[in-house]
Design a protein around this motif. Sequence first.
Motif, PDB file in Angstrom:
ATOM      1  N   PHE A  44       0.885  -1.160   0.000  1.00  0.00           N
ATOM      2  CA  PHE A  44       0.000   0.000   0.000  1.00  0.00           C
ATOM      3  C   PHE A  44       0.923   1.210   0.000  1.00  0.00           C
ATOM      4  N   GLN A  45       0.883   2.005  -1.074  1.00  0.00           N
ATOM      5  CA  GLN A  45       1.854   3.072  -1.199  1.00  0.00           C
ATOM      6  C   GLN A  45       1.328   4.220  -2.032  1.00  0.00           C
ATOM      7  N   LEU A  46       1.943   5.345  -1.819  1.00  0.00           N
ATOM      8  CA  LEU A  46       1.672   6.514  -2.627  1.00  0.00           C
ATOM      9  C   LEU A  46       2.500   6.381  -3.895  1.00  0.00           C
ATOM     10  N   ARG A  47       1.928   6.714  -5.006  1.00  0.00           N
ATOM     11  CA  ARG A  47       2.623   6.656  -6.296  1.00  0.00           C
ATOM     12  C   ARG A  47       2.697   8.063  -6.875  1.00  0.00           C
ATOM     13  N   GLY A  48       3.516   8.233  -7.894  1.00  0.00           N
ATOM     14  CA  GLY A  48       3.607   9.513  -8.585  1.00  0.00           C
ATOM     15  C   GLY A  48       4.784  10.331  -8.135  1.00  0.00           C
ATOM     16  N   MET A  49       4.637  11.644  -8.263  1.00  0.00           N
ATOM     17  CA  MET A  49       5.704  12.579  -7.922  1.00  0.00           C
ATOM     18  C   MET A  49       5.077  13.850  -7.372  1.00  0.00           C
ATOM     19  N   PRO A  50       5.904  14.733  -6.789  1.00  0.00           N
ATOM     20  CA  PRO A  50       5.338  15.965  -6.239  1.00  0.00           C
ATOM     21  C   PRO A  50       4.442  16.679  -7.246  1.00  0.00           C
ATOM     22  N   GLY A  51       3.253  17.025  -6.806  1.00  0.00           N
ATOM     23  CA  GLY A  51       2.271  17.671  -7.673  1.00  0.00           C
ATOM     24  C   GLY A  51       1.350  16.689  -8.375  1.00  0.00           C
ATOM     25  N   ALA A  52       1.690  15.394  -8.344  1.00  0.00           N
ATOM     26  CA  ALA A  52       0.876  14.392  -9.050  1.00  0.00           C
ATOM     27  C   ALA A  52       0.848  13.059  -8.294  1.00  0.00           C
ATOM     28  N   PHE A  53       0.821  13.113  -6.961  1.00  0.00           N
ATOM     29  CA  PHE A  53       0.738  11.886  -6.174  1.00  0.00           C
ATOM     30  C   PHE A  53      -0.667  11.300  -6.259  1.00  0.00           C
ATOM     31  N   TYR A  54      -0.747   9.972  -6.138  1.00  0.00           N
ATOM     32  CA  TYR A  54      -2.045   9.297  -6.078  1.00  0.00           C
ATOM     33  C   TYR A  54      -1.892   7.990  -5.305  1.00  0.00           C
ATOM     34  N   TYR A  55      -3.014   7.520  -4.809  1.00  0.00           N
ATOM     35  CA  TYR A  55      -3.047   6.252  -4.084  1.00  0.00           C
ATOM     36  C   TYR A  55      -3.983   5.329  -4.847  1.00  0.00           C
ATOM     37  N   SER A  56      -3.498   4.136  -5.199  1.00  0.00           N
ATOM     38  CA  SER A  56      -4.308   3.229  -6.012  1.00  0.00           C
ATOM     39  C   SER A  56      -4.776   1.982  -5.271  1.00  0.00           C
ATOM     40  N   GLY A  57      -4.476   1.879  -3.990  1.00  0.00           N
ATOM     41  CA  GLY A  57      -4.956   0.734  -3.221  1.00  0.00           C
ATOM     42  C   GLY A  57      -3.947  -0.389  -3.154  1.00  0.00           C
ATOM     43  N   GLU A  58      -4.443  -1.558  -2.802  1.00  0.00           N
ATOM     44  CA  GLU A  58      -3.554  -2.698  -2.577  1.00  0.00           C
ATOM     45  C   GLU A  58      -2.924  -3.197  -3.868  1.00  0.00           C
ATOM     46  N   GLU A  59      -1.677  -3.658  -3.731  1.00  0.00           N
ATOM     47  CA  GLU A  59      -0.931  -4.225  -4.856  1.00  0.00           C
ATOM     48  C   GLU A  59      -0.298  -5.525  -4.382  1.00  0.00           C
ATOM     49  N   ARG A  60      -0.532  -6.608  -5.088  1.00  0.00           N
ATOM     50  CA  ARG A  60       0.109  -7.876  -4.745  1.00  0.00           C
ATOM     51  C   ARG A  60       1.558  -7.813  -5.205  1.00  0.00           C
ATOM     52  N   VAL A  61       2.499  -8.057  -4.274  1.00  0.00           N
ATOM     53  CA  VAL A  61       3.928  -7.897  -4.574  1.00  0.00           C
ATOM     54  C   VAL A  61       4.755  -8.972  -3.868  1.00  0.00           C
ATOM     55  N   ASN A  62       6.000  -9.054  -4.285  1.00  0.00           N
ATOM     56  CA  ASN A  62       7.018  -9.753  -3.511  1.00  0.00           C
ATOM     57  C   ASN A  62       8.101  -8.719  -3.253  1.00  0.00           C
ATOM     58  N   ILE A  63       8.215  -8.263  -2.009  1.00  0.00           N
ATOM     59  CA  ILE A  63       9.131  -7.169  -1.693  1.00  0.00           C
ATOM     60  C   ILE A  63      10.594  -7.564  -1.861  1.00  0.00           C
ATOM     61  N   ASN A  64      10.867  -8.842  -1.916  1.00  0.00           N
ATOM     62  CA  ASN A  64      12.250  -9.285  -2.084  1.00  0.00           C
ATOM     63  C   ASN A  64      12.697  -9.270  -3.540  1.00  0.00           C
ATOM     64  N   SER A  65      11.771  -9.006  -4.471  1.00  0.00           N
ATOM     65  CA  SER A  65      12.147  -9.038  -5.886  1.00  0.00           C
ATOM     66  C   SER A  65      12.652  -7.688  -6.387  1.00  0.00           C
ATOM     67  N   SER A  66      12.592  -6.666  -5.563  1.00  0.00           N
ATOM     68  CA  SER A  66      13.079  -5.348  -5.966  1.00  0.00           C
ATOM     69  C   SER A  66      14.537  -5.179  -5.570  1.00  0.00           C
ATOM     70  N   GLY A  67      15.349  -4.800  -6.513  1.00  0.00           N
ATOM     71  CA  GLY A  67      16.757  -4.559  -6.224  1.00  0.00           C
ATOM     72  C   GLY A  67      17.001  -3.280  -5.444  1.00  0.00           C
ATOM     73  N   SER A  68      15.982  -2.438  -5.321  1.00  0.00           N
ATOM     74  CA  SER A  68      16.166  -1.164  -4.634  1.00  0.00           C
ATOM     75  C   SER A  68      15.631  -1.183  -3.194  1.00  0.00           C
ATOM     76  N   LYS A  69      15.175  -2.351  -2.732  1.00  0.00           N
ATOM     77  CA  LYS A  69      14.676  -2.437  -1.351  1.00  0.00           C
ATOM     78  C   LYS A  69      15.811  -2.159  -0.384  1.00  0.00           C
ATOM     79  N   ASN A  70      15.541  -1.275   0.559  1.00  0.00           N
ATOM     80  CA  ASN A  70      16.531  -0.870   1.547  1.00  0.00           C
ATOM     81  C   ASN A  70      16.385  -1.640   2.839  1.00  0.00           C
TER      82      ASN A  70
END
Length: 139
Positions: A44-70
């Motif tokens: 559940f996350q905010l998407r977009g950029m400053p001036g154009a943020f939006y929330y689209s609801g739940e997204e099925r994901v695997n958080i370990n598949s992103s190389g940018s996970k901190n």
Amino acid sequence: MSSYPLFIVTYDRGERWDDSTKKKPFHWAFFLKAGSTAGEGLAFQLRGMPGAFYYSGEERVNINSSGSKNGELEIGAIPVSKYDRFKQLLAAAPINNVESSNWNCQDWSLSVLDWLRQEGFIEEQYQNNVIKYWLREDK
């Protein structure tokens, strides 16, 4: 009672376009562990950029598949019986789309955390200042 463990997950967004020696603020997303495989669940996350943020609801994901996970921080749990209430709170959270305000997904997440805390979904030791400390970008 069955529940979904609740996490905040951070992602690296790279360097700033105007100064490559400085990183962009981390992206924050809420994550419910709702799958049988490690890292599988609902984001559940905010998407977009400053001036154009939006929330689209739940997204099925695997958080370990992103190389940018901190990192990730478990902050509470959402009872299955209150999952719809959890989704309502996130969908109702105000979004600031004033481009010059410096407002971002972290601000949205912190305001949502206040509401989730009032509902009893966040463990008491995870006040906003504690969460900001654990998810800080200078570590």
